[in-house]
Design a protein around this motif. Structure first.
Motif, PDB file in Angstrom:
ATOM      1  N   VAL A  37       0.869  -1.171   0.099  1.00  0.00           N
ATOM      2  CA  VAL A  37       0.079   0.134  -0.008  1.00  0.00           C
ATOM      3  C   VAL A  37       1.013   1.332   0.160  1.00  0.00           C
ATOM      4  CG1 VAL A  37      -1.705   1.416   1.461  1.00  0.00           C
ATOM      5  CG2 VAL A  37      -2.056  -0.976   1.266  1.00  0.00           C
ATOM      6  N   VAL A  38       2.058   1.168   0.726  1.00  0.00           N
ATOM      7  CA  VAL A  38       2.750   2.432   0.852  1.00  0.00           C
ATOM      8  C   VAL A  38       3.691   2.644  -0.570  1.00  0.00           C
ATOM      9  CG1 VAL A  38       4.905   3.209   1.925  1.00  0.00           C
ATOM     10  CG2 VAL A  38       3.117   2.415   3.420  1.00  0.00           C
ATOM     11  N   ARG A  39       4.009   1.439  -1.163  1.00  0.00           N
ATOM     12  CA  ARG A  39       4.625   1.489  -2.422  1.00  0.00           C
ATOM     13  C   ARG A  39       3.613   2.315  -3.359  1.00  0.00           C
ATOM     14  NH1 ARG A  39       8.202  -3.665  -2.097  1.00  0.00           N
ATOM     15  NH2 ARG A  39       9.720  -2.644  -0.736  1.00  0.00           N
ATOM     16  N   TRP A  40       2.267   1.594  -3.424  1.00  0.00           N
ATOM     17  CA  TRP A  40       1.321   1.978  -4.462  1.00  0.00           C
ATOM     18  C   TRP A  40       0.922   3.580  -4.228  1.00  0.00           C
ATOM     19  CZ3 TRP A  40      -3.710   3.764  -3.016  1.00  0.00           C
ATOM     20  CH2 TRP A  40      -4.667   3.938  -4.084  1.00  0.00           C
ATOM     21  N   ALA A  41       0.907   3.805  -2.804  1.00  0.00           N
ATOM     22  CA  ALA A  41       0.668   5.398  -2.565  1.00  0.00           C
ATOM     23  C   ALA A  41       1.835   6.365  -3.137  1.00  0.00           C
ATOM     24  CB  ALA A  41       0.176   5.618  -0.985  1.00  0.00           C
ATOM     25  N   SER A  42       2.941   5.601  -2.841  1.00  0.00           N
ATOM     26  CA  SER A  42       4.074   6.685  -3.417  1.00  0.00           C
ATOM     27  C   SER A  42       4.343   6.651  -4.932  1.00  0.00           C
ATOM     28  CB  SER A  42       5.342   6.311  -2.490  1.00  0.00           C
ATOM     29  OG  SER A  42       5.629   4.924  -2.858  1.00  0.00           O
ATOM     30  N   SER A  43       3.765   5.792  -5.896  1.00  0.00           N
ATOM     31  CA  SER A  43       4.013   5.916  -6.976  1.00  0.00           C
ATOM     32  C   SER A  43       3.118   6.891  -7.814  1.00  0.00           C
ATOM     33  CB  SER A  43       3.469   4.384  -7.579  1.00  0.00           C
ATOM     34  OG  SER A  43       1.971   4.515  -7.606  1.00  0.00           O
ATOM     35  N   GLY A  44       2.411   7.742  -7.367  1.00  0.00           N
ATOM     36  CA  GLY A  44       1.960   8.731  -7.850  1.00  0.00           C
ATOM     37  C   GLY A  44       2.380  10.008  -7.437  1.00  0.00           C
ATOM     38  N   PRO A  45       1.567  11.187  -7.532  1.00  0.00           N
ATOM     39  CA  PRO A  45       2.623  12.443  -7.264  1.00  0.00           C
ATOM     40  C   PRO A  45       3.267  12.345  -6.023  1.00  0.00           C
ATOM     41  CG  PRO A  45       0.430  12.840  -8.118  1.00  0.00           C
ATOM     42  CD  PRO A  45       0.541  11.625  -7.746  1.00  0.00           C
ATOM     43  N   ILE A  46       4.566  12.798  -5.699  1.00  0.00           N
ATOM     44  CA  ILE A  46       5.229  12.701  -4.427  1.00  0.00           C
ATOM     45  C   ILE A  46       4.875  13.809  -3.566  1.00  0.00           C
ATOM     46  CG2 ILE A  46       7.325  12.274  -3.371  1.00  0.00           C
ATOM     47  CD1 ILE A  46       8.338  10.757  -6.079  1.00  0.00           C
ATOM     48  N   ASP A  47       4.491  13.320  -2.380  1.00  0.00           N
ATOM     49  CA  ASP A  47       4.265  14.250  -1.255  1.00  0.00           C
ATOM     50  C   ASP A  47       5.472  14.147  -0.294  1.00  0.00           C
ATOM     51  OD1 ASP A  47       1.912  14.716   1.608  1.00  0.00           O
ATOM     52  OD2 ASP A  47       3.421  16.116   0.591  1.00  0.00           O
ATOM     53  N   SER A  48       6.106  15.142   0.322  1.00  0.00           N
ATOM     54  CA  SER A  48       7.250  15.029   0.851  1.00  0.00           C
ATOM     55  C   SER A  48       7.200  14.007   2.032  1.00  0.00           C
ATOM     56  CB  SER A  48       7.770  16.338   1.239  1.00  0.00           C
ATOM     57  OG  SER A  48       6.932  17.083   2.343  1.00  0.00           O
ATOM     58  N   ALA A  49       6.034  14.306   2.798  1.00  0.00           N
ATOM     59  CA  ALA A  49       5.682  13.432   3.948  1.00  0.00           C
ATOM     60  C   ALA A  49       5.406  11.677   3.568  1.00  0.00           C
ATOM     61  CB  ALA A  49       4.508  13.760   4.792  1.00  0.00           C
ATOM     62  N   LEU A  50       4.846  11.783   2.582  1.00  0.00           N
ATOM     63  CA  LEU A  50       4.576  10.356   2.114  1.00  0.00           C
ATOM     64  C   LEU A  50       6.009   9.445   1.558  1.00  0.00           C
ATOM     65  CD1 LEU A  50       2.538   8.234   1.497  1.00  0.00           C
ATOM     66  CD2 LEU A  50       2.143   9.017  -0.650  1.00  0.00           C
ATOM     67  N   ALA A  52       9.069  10.368   2.555  1.00  0.00           N
ATOM     68  CA  ALA A  52       9.930   9.945   3.613  1.00  0.00           C
ATOM     69  C   ALA A  52       9.672   8.642   4.325  1.00  0.00           C
ATOM     70  CB  ALA A  52       9.827  11.166   4.703  1.00  0.00           C
ATOM     71  N   VAL A  53       7.987   8.609   4.560  1.00  0.00           N
ATOM     72  CA  VAL A  53       7.513   7.112   5.202  1.00  0.00           C
ATOM     73  C   VAL A  53       7.782   6.195   4.060  1.00  0.00           C
ATOM     74  CG1 VAL A  53       5.448   6.103   5.701  1.00  0.00           C
ATOM     75  CG2 VAL A  53       5.622   8.442   6.287  1.00  0.00           C
ATOM     76  N   SER A  54       7.736   6.308   2.985  1.00  0.00           N
ATOM     77  CA  SER A  54       7.848   5.190   2.178  1.00  0.00           C
ATOM     78  C   SER A  54       9.430   4.805   1.996  1.00  0.00           C
ATOM     79  CB  SER A  54       7.723   5.824   0.421  1.00  0.00           C
ATOM     80  OG  SER A  54       7.780   4.953  -0.403  1.00  0.00           O
ATOM     81  N   GLY A  55      10.199   5.936   2.097  1.00  0.00           N
ATOM     82  CA  GLY A  55      11.675   5.954   2.275  1.00  0.00           C
ATOM     83  C   GLY A  55      12.097   4.777   3.245  1.00  0.00           C
ATOM     84  N   LEU A  56      11.443   5.268   4.594  1.00  0.00           N
ATOM     85  CA  LEU A  56      11.683   4.597   5.733  1.00  0.00           C
ATOM     86  C   LEU A  56      11.150   3.238   5.879  1.00  0.00           C
ATOM     87  CD1 LEU A  56      12.490   5.015   9.023  1.00  0.00           C
ATOM     88  CD2 LEU A  56      10.145   5.506   9.270  1.00  0.00           C
ATOM     89  N   ILE A  57      10.125   2.929   5.316  1.00  0.00           N
ATOM     90  CA  ILE A  57       9.553   1.459   5.191  1.00  0.00           C
ATOM     91  C   ILE A  57      10.688   0.571   4.293  1.00  0.00           C
ATOM     92  CG2 ILE A  57       7.675  -0.149   4.364  1.00  0.00           C
ATOM     93  CD1 ILE A  57       5.852   2.163   5.679  1.00  0.00           C
ATOM     94  N   ASP A  58      10.846   1.201   3.164  1.00  0.00           N
ATOM     95  CA  ASP A  58      11.747   0.550   2.117  1.00  0.00           C
ATOM     96  C   ASP A  58      13.064   0.204   2.742  1.00  0.00           C
ATOM     97  OD1 ASP A  58       9.962   0.454   0.118  1.00  0.00           O
ATOM     98  OD2 ASP A  58      10.724   2.120  -1.098  1.00  0.00           O
ATOM     99  N   SER A  59      13.562   1.336   3.561  1.00  0.00           N
ATOM    100  CA  SER A  59      14.907   0.811   4.511  1.00  0.00           C
ATOM    101  C   SER A  59      14.817  -0.518   5.490  1.00  0.00           C
ATOM    102  CB  SER A  59      15.448   2.029   4.850  1.00  0.00           C
ATOM    103  OG  SER A  59      14.753   2.559   5.885  1.00  0.00           O
ATOM    104  N   ILE A  60      13.737  -0.291   5.942  1.00  0.00           N
ATOM    105  CA  ILE A  60      13.392  -1.428   6.791  1.00  0.00           C
ATOM    106  C   ILE A  60      13.331  -2.656   6.409  1.00  0.00           C
ATOM    107  CG2 ILE A  60      11.733  -2.175   8.795  1.00  0.00           C
ATOM    108  CD1 ILE A  60      11.257   0.686   9.393  1.00  0.00           C
ATOM    109  N   PHE A  61      12.323  -2.748   5.295  1.00  0.00           N
ATOM    110  CA  PHE A  61      12.136  -4.171   4.524  1.00  0.00           C
ATOM    111  C   PHE A  61      13.042  -4.276   3.537  1.00  0.00           C
ATOM    112  CE2 PHE A  61       8.251  -2.909   6.989  1.00  0.00           C
ATOM    113  CZ  PHE A  61       8.359  -4.173   7.914  1.00  0.00           C
TER     114      PHE A  61
END
Length: 61
Positions: A37-50, A52-61
């Motif tokens: 869901v986070v990757r899908w949400a971040s595939s559209g227009p990039i919001d700075s907070a989104l 950051a969250v997507s990058g954090l989750i990608d770094s964890i997993f």
């Protein structure tokens, strides 16, 4: 002489053998779903907070 297990110990062993792996499966499925869901949400227009969250989750997993 070996000690006989009580009913509480039998229930605990059952829970560890059956319920434990099922719970691990559902936790893994939930984590996978959340990352998708986070990757899908971040595939559209990039919001700075989104982003950051997507990058954090990608770094964890």
């Amino acid at each position: 002489m070996p000690k006989k297990r009580g009913q509480d110990e039998e229930i605990l062993l059952f829970a560890m053998k059956v319920v434990g792996p099922v719970a691990v499966f559902f936790v893994a499925a939930a984590v996978t779903d959340i990352t998708h869901v986070v990757r899908w949400a971040s595939s559209g227009p990039i919001d700075s907070a989104l982003y950051a969250v997507s990058g954090l989750i990608d770094s964890i997993f």
